[in-house]
Design a protein around this motif. Structure first.
Motif, PDB file in Angstrom:
ATOM      1  N   ARG A  77       0.871  -1.090  -0.132  1.00 36.95           N
ATOM      2  CA  ARG A  77       0.091  -0.156   0.061  1.00 36.95           C
ATOM      3  C   ARG A  77       0.855   1.290  -0.036  1.00 36.95           C
ATOM      4  NH1 ARG A  77      -4.142   0.598   5.022  1.00 36.95           N
ATOM      5  NH2 ARG A  77      -1.987   0.636   5.951  1.00 36.95           N
ATOM      6  N   ILE A  78       2.005   1.306   0.727  1.00 42.13           N
ATOM      7  CA  ILE A  78       2.780   2.300   0.752  1.00 42.13           C
ATOM      8  C   ILE A  78       3.603   2.557  -0.481  1.00 42.13           C
ATOM      9  CG2 ILE A  78       4.956   3.185   1.773  1.00 42.13           C
ATOM     10  CD1 ILE A  78       4.170   1.803   4.408  1.00 42.13           C
ATOM     11  N   GLY A  79       4.227   1.621  -1.265  1.00 42.84           N
ATOM     12  CA  GLY A  79       4.681   1.759  -2.462  1.00 42.84           C
ATOM     13  C   GLY A  79       3.649   2.282  -3.556  1.00 42.84           C
ATOM     14  N   ALA A  80       2.263   1.485  -3.615  1.00 38.98           N
ATOM     15  CA  ALA A  80       1.444   2.167  -4.570  1.00 38.98           C
ATOM     16  C   ALA A  80       1.044   3.750  -4.256  1.00 38.98           C
ATOM     17  CB  ALA A  80       0.271   1.182  -4.187  1.00 38.98           C
ATOM     18  N   ALA A  81       1.209   3.960  -3.175  1.00 40.24           N
ATOM     19  CA  ALA A  81       0.722   5.369  -2.931  1.00 40.24           C
ATOM     20  C   ALA A  81       1.768   6.200  -3.415  1.00 40.24           C
ATOM     21  CB  ALA A  81       0.364   5.644  -1.355  1.00 40.24           C
ATOM     22  N   ALA A  82       3.164   5.845  -3.127  1.00 39.36           N
ATOM     23  CA  ALA A  82       4.187   6.698  -3.473  1.00 39.36           C
ATOM     24  C   ALA A  82       4.288   6.797  -5.075  1.00 39.36           C
ATOM     25  CB  ALA A  82       5.441   6.027  -2.758  1.00 39.36           C
ATOM     26  N   ALA A  83       4.056   5.462  -5.605  1.00 39.35           N
ATOM     27  CA  ALA A  83       4.131   5.568  -6.910  1.00 39.35           C
ATOM     28  C   ALA A  83       3.050   6.280  -7.876  1.00 39.35           C
ATOM     29  CB  ALA A  83       4.149   3.933  -7.621  1.00 39.35           C
ATOM     30  N   LYS A  84       1.872   6.234  -7.214  1.00 40.78           N
ATOM     31  CA  LYS A  84       0.720   6.740  -7.624  1.00 40.78           C
ATOM     32  C   LYS A  84       0.848   8.415  -7.646  1.00 40.78           C
ATOM     33  CE  LYS A  84      -3.370   5.392  -7.162  1.00 40.78           C
ATOM     34  NZ  LYS A  84      -4.452   4.558  -6.451  1.00 40.78           N
ATOM     35  N   GLY A  85       1.591   8.809  -6.442  1.00 37.86           N
ATOM     36  CA  GLY A  85       1.612  10.151  -6.174  1.00 37.86           C
ATOM     37  C   GLY A  85       2.732  10.958  -7.189  1.00 37.86           C
ATOM     38  N   LEU A  86       3.747  10.160  -7.495  1.00 34.17           N
ATOM     39  CA  LEU A  86       4.868  10.539  -8.336  1.00 34.17           C
ATOM     40  C   LEU A  86       4.309  10.645  -9.819  1.00 34.17           C
ATOM     41  CD1 LEU A  86       7.878   8.575  -7.041  1.00 34.17           C
ATOM     42  CD2 LEU A  86       7.700  10.992  -6.970  1.00 34.17           C
ATOM     43  N   CYS A  87       3.482   9.654 -10.118  1.00 34.17           N
ATOM     44  CA  CYS A  87       3.039   9.472 -11.403  1.00 34.17           C
ATOM     45  C   CYS A  87       2.189  10.758 -11.853  1.00 34.17           C
ATOM     46  CB  CYS A  87       2.394   8.079 -11.937  1.00 34.17           C
ATOM     47  SG  CYS A  87       3.661   6.929 -12.118  1.00 34.17           S
ATOM     48  N   TYR A  88       1.097  10.910 -10.821  1.00 31.14           N
ATOM     49  CA  TYR A  88       0.241  11.920 -11.014  1.00 31.14           C
ATOM     50  C   TYR A  88       0.927  13.397 -10.826  1.00 31.14           C
ATOM     51  CZ  TYR A  88      -3.739  15.115  -9.914  1.00 31.14           C
ATOM     52  OH  TYR A  88      -4.591  15.868 -10.019  1.00 31.14           O
ATOM     53  N   ALA A  89       1.866  13.475 -10.073  1.00 27.62           N
ATOM     54  CA  ALA A  89       2.701  14.918 -10.001  1.00 27.62           C
ATOM     55  C   ALA A  89       3.405  15.230 -11.408  1.00 27.62           C
ATOM     56  CB  ALA A  89       3.456  14.935  -8.531  1.00 27.62           C
ATOM     57  N   LEU A  90       4.031  14.114 -11.779  1.00 30.55           N
ATOM     58  CA  LEU A  90       4.606  14.216 -12.912  1.00 30.55           C
ATOM     59  C   LEU A  90       4.103  13.932 -14.364  1.00 30.55           C
ATOM     60  CD1 LEU A  90       8.099  12.277 -11.329  1.00 30.55           C
ATOM     61  CD2 LEU A  90       7.649  15.222 -11.631  1.00 30.55           C
ATOM     62  N   ASP A 209       2.542  -1.013 -21.532  1.00 34.42           N
ATOM     63  CA  ASP A 209       1.582  -1.933 -20.533  1.00 34.42           C
ATOM     64  C   ASP A 209       1.444  -1.025 -19.203  1.00 34.42           C
ATOM     65  OD1 ASP A 209       0.224  -3.764 -19.016  1.00 34.42           O
ATOM     66  OD2 ASP A 209       1.591  -5.127 -19.033  1.00 34.42           O
ATOM     67  N   PHE A 210       0.847  -0.087 -19.261  1.00 37.36           N
ATOM     68  CA  PHE A 210       0.642   0.921 -18.261  1.00 37.36           C
ATOM     69  C   PHE A 210      -0.859   0.744 -17.392  1.00 37.36           C
ATOM     70  CE2 PHE A 210       2.864   3.710 -21.333  1.00 37.36           C
ATOM     71  CZ  PHE A 210       3.878   3.296 -20.835  1.00 37.36           C
ATOM     72  N   ARG A 211      -0.607   1.016 -16.281  1.00 35.08           N
ATOM     73  CA  ARG A 211      -1.899   1.070 -15.312  1.00 35.08           C
ATOM     74  C   ARG A 211      -2.485   2.345 -15.263  1.00 35.08           C
ATOM     75  NH1 ARG A 211      -2.208  -3.645 -12.165  1.00 35.08           N
ATOM     76  NH2 ARG A 211      -0.875  -5.140 -12.955  1.00 35.08           N
ATOM     77  N   ASP A 212      -3.920   2.286 -15.055  1.00 33.56           N
ATOM     78  CA  ASP A 212      -4.549   3.752 -14.553  1.00 33.56           C
ATOM     79  C   ASP A 212      -4.178   4.145 -13.241  1.00 33.56           C
ATOM     80  OD1 ASP A 212      -6.715   5.519 -13.490  1.00 33.56           O
ATOM     81  OD2 ASP A 212      -7.662   4.769 -15.370  1.00 33.56           O
ATOM     82  N   VAL A 213      -3.525   5.272 -13.176  1.00 29.85           N
ATOM     83  CA  VAL A 213      -3.039   5.724 -11.998  1.00 29.85           C
ATOM     84  C   VAL A 213      -4.009   6.046 -10.970  1.00 29.85           C
ATOM     85  CG1 VAL A 213      -1.811   7.978 -10.753  1.00 29.85           C
ATOM     86  CG2 VAL A 213      -1.160   7.179 -13.054  1.00 29.85           C
ATOM     87  N   ALA A 214      -5.147   6.685 -11.445  1.00 26.95           N
ATOM     88  CA  ALA A 214      -6.232   6.958 -10.599  1.00 26.95           C
ATOM     89  C   ALA A 214      -7.053   5.780  -9.741  1.00 26.95           C
ATOM     90  CB  ALA A 214      -7.363   7.696 -11.181  1.00 26.95           C
ATOM     91  N   TYR A 215      -6.850   4.650 -10.560  1.00 28.65           N
ATOM     92  CA  TYR A 215      -7.789   3.409  -9.912  1.00 28.65           C
ATOM     93  C   TYR A 215      -6.855   1.979  -9.627  1.00 28.65           C
ATOM     94  CZ  TYR A 215     -11.873   5.995 -11.686  1.00 28.65           C
ATOM     95  OH  TYR A 215     -12.608   6.794 -11.689  1.00 28.65           O
ATOM     96  N   TYR A 216      -5.314   2.354  -9.708  1.00 27.92           N
ATOM     97  CA  TYR A 216      -4.546   1.133  -9.504  1.00 27.92           C
ATOM     98  C   TYR A 216      -4.606   0.703  -8.158  1.00 27.92           C
ATOM     99  CZ  TYR A 216      -0.333  -1.430  -8.438  1.00 27.92           C
ATOM    100  OH  TYR A 216       0.506  -2.550  -7.863  1.00 27.92           O
ATOM    101  N   GLU A 217      -4.654  -0.666  -7.848  1.00 23.59           N
ATOM    102  CA  GLU A 217      -4.687  -1.184  -6.584  1.00 23.59           C
ATOM    103  C   GLU A 217      -3.565  -2.279  -6.400  1.00 23.59           C
ATOM    104  OE1 GLU A 217      -5.733  -0.267  -3.557  1.00 23.59           O
ATOM    105  OE2 GLU A 217      -6.963   1.317  -4.394  1.00 23.59           O
ATOM    106  N   PRO A 218      -2.665  -2.646  -5.454  1.00 21.76           N
ATOM    107  CA  PRO A 218      -1.819  -3.609  -5.618  1.00 21.76           C
ATOM    108  C   PRO A 218      -2.639  -4.971  -5.541  1.00 21.76           C
ATOM    109  CG  PRO A 218      -1.094  -2.110  -3.772  1.00 21.76           C
ATOM    110  CD  PRO A 218      -2.465  -1.690  -4.292  1.00 21.76           C
ATOM    111  N   PHE A 219      -1.783  -6.040  -6.181  1.00 15.79           N
ATOM    112  CA  PHE A 219      -2.494  -7.312  -6.127  1.00 15.79           C
ATOM    113  C   PHE A 219      -2.100  -8.077  -4.891  1.00 15.79           C
ATOM    114  CE2 PHE A 219      -1.586 -11.899  -7.724  1.00 15.79           C
ATOM    115  CZ  PHE A 219      -2.820 -12.192  -7.782  1.00 15.79           C
ATOM    116  N   TYR A 220      -3.100  -7.788  -3.893  1.00 10.47           N
ATOM    117  CA  TYR A 220      -2.957  -8.653  -2.697  1.00 10.47           C
ATOM    118  C   TYR A 220      -3.108 -10.019  -2.685  1.00 10.47           C
ATOM    119  CZ  TYR A 220      -3.469  -3.718  -1.101  1.00 10.47           C
ATOM    120  OH  TYR A 220      -3.439  -2.440  -0.965  1.00 10.47           O
TER     121      TYR A 220
END
Length: 232
Positions: A77-90, A209-220
């Motif tokens: 969850r921490i990794g996903a939040a950081a990745a999404k935040g960076l992708c959204y900001a950049l 092969d990209f993921r949707d930044v807004a809706y991405y969730e890790p594969f738990y």
């Protein structure tokens, strides 16, 4: 022009960050921290330090690759939040890489086993359970990521026809159960690394092969175990 892919691996107790060149796939640098429950407070620091030490900045990053799971719920969850935040900001793409596939890649490229050997990453789950998958030496999936309840018949079909190399935090629980099977092999000390995530991330980037930044969730892989606090 952005020239790097930044990769994050937070699925285990190891917090790992790496940078690869997009043009040739060369590793620019990697850093990691092995402290329990440190991801939330140290991940952004590791990213900043790696960029600074390699004389780059966030504007040089063309995409972020993140370890997709399975693994630690909190870490993912921490990794996903950081990745999404960076992708959204950049405004850059997000790539998600299977933790088990990356772990298999990590071992396959650094060992000299025959092409007939299968690679089985195992991540510790609860009790006698692991998250596991099986891959060929070139990364083809033989058994999809799944929760496995370990017993003497686990992976019986694969072990009957191939040498199977098991590794990862859950492999030690399996070893005594197949001690008499000469096709079962084990490696110790193997932990997930952002380097393998980045190498596979580069391939995914080239395929777009990209993921949707807004809706991405890790594969738990499994539902998270939660408990209800007892009334005082």
């Amino acid at each position: 022009m952005p020239s790097l892919i930044l990769s994050l691996e937070t699925s285990s107790s190891v917090c790992s960050v790496a940078l690869h060149q997009l043009a040739d796939g060369n590793l620019v640098g990697q850093t990691e921290l092995r402290l329990e429950k440190s991801h939330s407070s140290h991940l952004s620091v590791l990213i900043s330090q790696l960029l600074e030490n390699s004389q780059h900045n966030l504007q040089d990053v063309a995409a972020v690759a993140v370890s997709d799971g399975p693994g630690s719920y909190t870490g993912l969850r921490i990794g996903a939040a950081a990745a999404k935040g960076l992708c959204y900001a950049l405004d850059i793409p997000l790539v998600a890489i299977s933790t088990l596939q990356a772990l298999a890649r990590q071992v396959a490229v650094s060992t000299a086993y025959s092409e007939n050997t299968l690679f089985c990453p195992m991540l510790d789950a609860r009790r006698m359970e692991v998250y596991a998958a099986v891959y060929t030496h070139d990364g083809q999936q033989v058994v999809a990521p799944t929760p496995l309840l370990l017993d003497s018949d686990t992976l019986a079909e694969q072990l009957a026809h191939h040498r199977v190399l098991c590794f990862g935090s859950g492999a030690s629980k399996f070893q005594p159960l197949v001690a008499n099977n000469s096709n079962a092999m084990f490696l110790t000390g193997i932990e997930p690394s952002a380097i393998a995530v980045g190498a596979l991330g580069l391939e995914a980037y080239q395929r777009q092969d990209f993921r949707d930044v807004a809706y991405y969730e890790p594969f738990y892989l499994k539902e998270v175990y939660t408990t209800t606090p007892k009334p005082k």
